[in-house]
Motif scaffolding. Structure first.
Motif, PDB file in Angstrom:
ATOM      1  N   GLU A 109      -2.193 -54.175  10.998  1.00 61.96           N
ATOM      2  CA  GLU A 109      -2.895 -55.269  11.687  1.00 61.96           C
ATOM      3  C   GLU A 109      -2.325 -56.629  11.271  1.00 61.96           C
ATOM      4  O   GLU A 109      -2.157 -57.515  12.115  1.00 61.96           O
ATOM      5  CB  GLU A 109      -4.397 -55.206  11.414  1.00 61.96           C
ATOM      6  N   LYS A 112       0.991 -57.056  13.034  1.00 56.05           N
ATOM      7  CA  LYS A 112       0.797 -57.382  14.452  1.00 56.05           C
ATOM      8  C   LYS A 112       0.406 -58.847  14.626  1.00 56.05           C
ATOM      9  O   LYS A 112       0.837 -59.501  15.561  1.00 56.05           O
ATOM     10  CB  LYS A 112      -0.288 -56.486  15.067  1.00 56.05           C
ATOM     11  N   HIS A 120       5.219 -54.375  13.020  1.00 59.02           N
ATOM     12  CA  HIS A 120       4.186 -53.404  12.654  1.00 59.02           C
ATOM     13  C   HIS A 120       4.754 -51.984  12.609  1.00 59.02           C
ATOM     14  O   HIS A 120       4.319 -51.174  11.806  1.00 59.02           O
ATOM     15  CB  HIS A 120       2.990 -53.484  13.609  1.00 59.02           C
TER      16      HIS A 120
END
Length: 140
Positions: A109, A112, A120
């Motif tokens: 996360e 990203k 990622h």
């Protein structure tokens, strides 16, 4: 979406590690800058401090532990990805109270949100390989 205090702690620890990597400033100075420019009431402060201070204290060992899983030279890794991997490696090695799936998911996360388009995927690949060594007992 509500962000958990631990997610925010990881995010700020990653930013602090990134800042340290880029500036070389003292950790206390970086920690103060992070604390004064963010709403720390929404952060698990002890978790943030644990990750930041102990990751830096154990940086050489963490980098050495994850190096076989990078697939490239450490100096070729994007600084954001490096900071994320360092946070996650610290958690995988030293925070066994946090399930490895949570550590990997949180790192993905962060990648990203802050990394390049496909960072990622790189972070996930590195940690997925590393977890087999770092948390082999948990995976069985």
């Amino acid at each position: 979406m509500k962000v958990s205090p631990r997610h925010k702690a990881r995010e700020l620890a990653m930013q602090a590690l990134y800042s340290w990597q880029m500036s070389g400033n003292a950790v206390e100075q970086i920690e103060l800058a992070i604390a004064t420019s963010n709403d720390m009431q929404k952060v698990d402060m002890s978790f943030f401090q644990d990750i930041l201070r102990n990751a830096l204290q154990n940086l050489e060992d963490l980098d050495k532990a994850v190096k076989p899983y990078l697939g490239r030279l450490p100096e070729e890794i994007d600084p954001v990805e490096k900071a994320i991997i360092r946070v996650a490696t610290y958690e995988l090695v030293h925070r066994i109270d946090v399930p490895y799936k949570v550590v990997i998911n949180e790192a993905i996360e962060l990648a990203k949100e802050f990394g390049a388009a496909d960072s990622h995927k790189f972070v996930n690949g590195v940690l997925d390989k590393a977890v087999k060594t770092f948390r082999k007992d948990e995976r069985t």
